[in-house]
Design an enzyme around this catalytic site. Structure first.
Site, mmCIF file in Angstrom:
data_model
loop_
_atom_site.group_PDB
_atom_site.id
_atom_site.type_symbol
_atom_site.label_atom_id
_atom_site.label_comp_id
_atom_site.label_asym_id
_atom_site.label_seq_id
_atom_site.Cartn_x
_atom_site.Cartn_y
_atom_site.Cartn_z
ATOM 1 N N CYS A 104 37.212 49.735 38.528
ATOM 2 C CA CYS A 104 36.223 48.848 39.146
ATOM 3 C C CYS A 104 34.796 49.412 39.232
ATOM 4 O O CYS A 104 33.849 48.704 38.880
ATOM 5 C CB CYS A 104 36.714 48.350 40.495
ATOM 6 S SG CYS A 104 37.771 49.445 41.418
ATOM 7 N N ARG B 127 46.411 58.996 37.977
ATOM 8 C CA ARG B 127 46.531 59.229 39.423
ATOM 9 C C ARG B 127 47.511 60.371 39.650
ATOM 10 O O ARG B 127 48.585 60.405 39.058
ATOM 11 C CB ARG B 127 46.995 57.961 40.148
ATOM 12 C CG ARG B 127 45.984 56.836 40.061
ATOM 13 C CD ARG B 127 46.396 55.587 40.798
ATOM 14 N NE ARG B 127 45.432 54.516 40.580
ATOM 15 C CZ ARG B 127 45.565 53.262 41.011
ATOM 16 N NH1 ARG B 127 46.655 52.920 41.692
ATOM 17 N NH2 ARG B 127 44.638 52.357 40.763
ATOM 18 N N GLN C 204 46.145 49.805 32.710
ATOM 19 C CA GLN C 204 46.113 48.605 33.536
ATOM 20 C C GLN C 204 45.554 47.423 32.756
ATOM 21 O O GLN C 204 44.612 47.588 31.975
ATOM 22 C CB GLN C 204 45.213 48.823 34.759
ATOM 23 C CG GLN C 204 45.848 49.621 35.878
ATOM 24 C CD GLN C 204 44.943 49.638 37.099
ATOM 25 O OE1 GLN C 204 43.747 49.862 36.993
ATOM 26 N NE2 GLN C 204 45.512 49.420 38.268
ATOM 27 N N ASP D 173 43.465 45.339 33.622
ATOM 28 C CA ASP D 173 42.541 45.204 34.737
ATOM 29 C C ASP D 173 41.409 44.250 34.387
ATOM 30 O O ASP D 173 40.943 44.217 33.245
ATOM 31 C CB ASP D 173 41.958 46.592 35.039
ATOM 32 C CG ASP D 173 41.467 46.708 36.463
ATOM 33 O OD1 ASP D 173 41.712 45.784 37.249
ATOM 34 O OD2 ASP D 173 40.829 47.726 36.776
ATOM 35 N N HIS E 32 37.774 42.166 36.367
ATOM 36 C CA HIS E 32 36.980 41.868 37.560
ATOM 37 C C HIS E 32 36.134 40.642 37.288
ATOM 38 O O HIS E 32 35.523 40.520 36.225
ATOM 39 C CB HIS E 32 36.114 43.064 37.942
ATOM 40 C CG HIS E 32 36.930 44.254 38.338
ATOM 41 N ND1 HIS E 32 37.328 45.216 37.431
ATOM 42 C CD2 HIS E 32 37.476 44.610 39.531
ATOM 43 C CE1 HIS E 32 38.067 46.123 38.056
ATOM 44 N NE2 HIS E 32 38.169 45.772 39.325
ATOM 45 N N LYS F 126 43.613 39.249 50.137
ATOM 46 C CA LYS F 126 44.199 39.396 48.804
ATOM 47 C C LYS F 126 45.466 38.564 48.654
ATOM 48 O O LYS F 126 46.109 38.177 49.639
ATOM 49 C CB LYS F 126 44.502 40.862 48.501
ATOM 50 C CG LYS F 126 45.553 41.494 49.399
ATOM 51 C CD LYS F 126 45.773 42.963 49.029
ATOM 52 C CE LYS F 126 46.791 43.612 49.965
ATOM 53 N NZ LYS F 126 47.036 45.027 49.625
ATOM 54 N N HIS G 196 38.927 41.506 42.206
ATOM 55 C CA HIS G 196 39.753 42.458 41.456
ATOM 56 C C HIS G 196 41.057 41.732 41.116
ATOM 57 O O HIS G 196 41.702 41.187 42.007
ATOM 58 C CB HIS G 196 40.105 43.683 42.304
ATOM 59 C CG HIS G 196 38.935 44.403 42.883
ATOM 60 N ND1 HIS G 196 38.500 45.618 42.422
ATOM 61 C CD2 HIS G 196 38.109 44.084 43.912
ATOM 62 C CE1 HIS G 196 37.467 46.028 43.142
ATOM 63 N NE2 HIS G 196 37.217 45.107 44.056
#
Length: 667
Positions: free
Chosen positions: A350, A379, A397, A399, A401, A481, A527
């Site tokens: 992000c 991670r 991911q 991912d 946004h 969320k 997100h």
């Protein structure tokens, strides 16, 4: 007990059917159950008073609503049975070994555990002995009693009993909170409750102690290592049997076993938490990624790529350094004539996406701006938590946004839910739940902004045709969320997709756009992810399908296996024809018996084995054997090419291919 008291000494109690009765002040839930029906009282296990689950022995002193629960209330019954099992386990251990120190015994999925401080390790014989005593305690039907003590009395009690862990637990309890003590017969434990009426309400044939493991006190490796006894418990012997059958099936479906059988991947100590993808596995991985990339592009997302290693300063600005530092892999870079720079392998994408957004001036006409990345993240997960593909340190991911105006949250959320449901359906998941998490106690932003954001998510979910479960107070500090939870073939839940509203990060990192009256405004950032991590999702997919992947996703879709070695060039002609239309196929012309080949490729989960012998050569056919089906099917080669080519087409491309075929037919 007489119920004929004056109205001044009575309370109004609303029952679960909506009716209301008046009862004496101080009446218990059990006494109300008995007044309603003797048979209900015998079956009752707990009650809910004003929305809070509590013991049947709880005295009611004010007007209230009440629901009496029995074992038919599945979730409540299982929670109580498992909680009482944990206490009965601890009682049995201390009856056999009085000097063992007890700690905590919570309910977990499918069962319970209790942690003990015991000098000698528990043996298998010990576990059998404990189980037998637990059944004996259950048969006694000892009453369960609750008492509320003051802190000093409780501390003195445990000092006399030499129970240091209980003393520490009491010291951790807030001063304004009651100290509750539960007695199961003559044995006592510190507990919030609630519990059953007597030990006999735990079915004696419906629990099983499963294993012993080590566990640090309070999960801290600096504390003493304790012994944890795990168990499972259910409402009936049949439910317990079904649980173990599910375990056997889960073992058969274990993605690590399937990964080996299908030659997809392996793991090794030299790269703990990272995956070695083999050719088959990488084909699965890349096919899934290509599909997701097309879906995103067709839904208005722009795909980007951001750096792997990012300077500490950006993580400090975003707030991740303070909140996520211990989970980052840190990289120190020596620079000539300068102090070393501290960098981190990115654990999420992000902040980098915000950097791309910040390049150039944005207008309200540019919004919503949907930015996607198949971002490789790292991670630093604890080594003990790593588990195959399901818990890794290096992962990709899906991912994205969405930068949007506040009034666009609802429409963007609806579009995302529709996209997510299409993807899940294409991948074989027809069921999923949506959990809505609203504002936590500690949060950023005004209540008015939270009101609007929460309403937008709830409204969008309803507009998309779905209900949601409320996770009260579980939103992130920066916004509410949605979590999307898949249900697999074994009935297990997996949280994969997510959409989070973020009011904070764009402001922290200086993101703005020019609104319709020419003023600068901070965008809202959504997100969102559909699969989550590719590694974990592929693990879930393998276990859900038991390795029988959708045909379009299978790394090798067809193996062409020869019956004899004297079939000329036909087997190569079949392979060439399949490859020409994009089918992923291999040839097995080894000098082995056909049954051996079929068995071997079935273990590897090859969807289709095309058997070719002299008969097939003469008739220009193939003998198709589908994974999981007993009866083979003989198909003309030309027909097989068309049918299997269409079957192998990814779902998002199928309509276009069907239209192409119609055009060809028309011509």
């Amino acid at each position: 007990m007489s119920l004929n008291l004056t109205e001044d000494h009575k309370i109004a109690v609303e029952l679960s059917d909506g009716s209301s009765r008046r009862y004496p002040t101080g009446i218990t839930g059990f006494e109300i159950a008995k007044d309603l029906s003797t048979s209900l009282a015998k079956k009752s296990i707990a009650c809910t008073v004003n929305g809070n689950l509590t013991d049947l022995s709880t005295k009611l002193t004010t007007d209230c609503s009440i629901t009496i629960h029995t074992s038919k209330d599945t979730e409540i019954a299982l929670e109580l049975i498992r909680h009482d099992c944990a206490h009965i386990l601890a009682r049995a251990v201390q009856e056999i070994w009085p000097n063992v120190k007890v700690t905590i015994g919570p309910v977990i999925q499918d069962g319970f555990f209790y942690d003990f401080d015991k000098d000698e390790p528990f043996s298998e014989n010990d576990i059998d002995k404990i189980e037998a005593l637990m059944r004996s305690i259950i048969e006694k039907k000892d009453a369960v009693k609750k008492e509320t003590w003051d802190r000093e009395k409780a501390l003195n009690f445990y000092k006399e009993k030499n129970e240091p862990y209980k003393i520490e637990l009491i010291q951790d309890i807030p001063v304004n909170e009651d100290i509750k003590m539960y007695w199961h017969g003559d044995w006592q434990d510190l507990c919030r409750g609630p519990h059953l009426v007597h030990t006999g309400q735990v079915p004696a044939d419906s629990f099983k102690l499963t294993r012993v493991a080590g566990a640090y006190w309070k999960g801290n490796s600096k504390n003493k290592m304790l012994q944890r006894i795990y168990g499972v418990a259910f409402r009936s012997k049949e439910e317990l049997k079904q649980y173990f059958l599910r375990l056997e099936e889960a073992e058969r479906r274990d993605h690590r076993k399937l990964g080996k059988d299908m030659e997809l991947f392996h793991l090794q100590e030299e790269a703990a938490g990272s995956i070695f993808w083999h050719p088959n596995g990488w084909k699965l991985y890349s096919t899934l990624q290509e599909y997701m990339s097309r879906k995103l592009e067709n839904n208005g997302y722009a795909e980007v790529k951001t750096p792997q290693i990012v300077d500490r300063s950006l993580w400090e600005k975003s707030g991740h350094w303070d909140k996520f530092r211990e989970n980052m892999f840190i990289v120190e870079v020596d620079e000539q004539d300068k102090a070393p720079r501290i960098n981190a392998l990115k654990p999420m994408n992000c902040p980098c996406h915000v950097q791309i957004y910040n390049q150039g001036i944005k207008s309200y006409r540019d919004l919503p701006l949907r930015m996607a990345e198949f971002g490789a993240c790292h991670r630093n997960e604890p080594s003990g938590a790593l588990h195959g593909l399901m818990r890794v340190r290096a992962f990709l991911q899906d991912d994205a946004h969405i930068f949007c105006a506040e009034q666009q949250i609802e429409s963007e959320t609806k579009k995302f839910i529709e996209l997510l449901s299409e993807v899940y359906k294409d991948l074989g998941f027809t069921e999923f739940k949506i959990k809505f998490s609203d504002r936590p106690e500690n949060r950023a932003g005004s209540d008015q902004v939270w009101d609007r954001a929460e309403q937008a998510l709830k409204s969008a979910t309803k507009m998309a045709g779905y209900d949601f479960l409320l996770n009260k107070g579980e939103g992130a500090f920066y916004g509410p969320k949605l979590e999307f939870v898949l249900t697999d073939a074994l009935g297990r839940d997996w949280q994969c997709g997510t959409l989070q509203v973020d009011f904070v990060l764009p402001e922290r990192l200086g993101s703005t756009y020019i609104n319709n009256i020419g003023e600068k405004q901070v965008p809202v950032m959504l997100h969102r992810a559909i699969l989550g991590s590719f590694e974990r999702f592929i693990g879930i997919l393998l276990e859900n399908t038991a390795g029988r992947l959708p045909f379009w996703l299978a790394p090798t879709q067809i193996v062409i296996a020869s019956i004899t070695t004297n079939i000329g060039n036909y087997i190569d002609e079949v392979a060439s024809a399949f490859k020409k239309v994009g089918l992923r196929c291999k040839v097995d012309d080894r000098n082995e018996k056909i049954n051996y080949k079929v068995r071997e490729h079935s273990i590897s989960k090859i969807p289709i084995i095309a058997v070719v012998g002299e008969k097939e050569v003469k008739s220009r056919t193939i003998n198709v054997r589908r994974l999981g089906l007993k009866e083979p099917q003989t198909i003309a080669l030309d027909d097989a090419i068309g049918e299997l080519s269409m079957e192998a087409t990814p779902p998002d491309l199928k309509l276009g291919k069907e239209l192409d075929n119609r055009v060809i037919v028309t011509k």
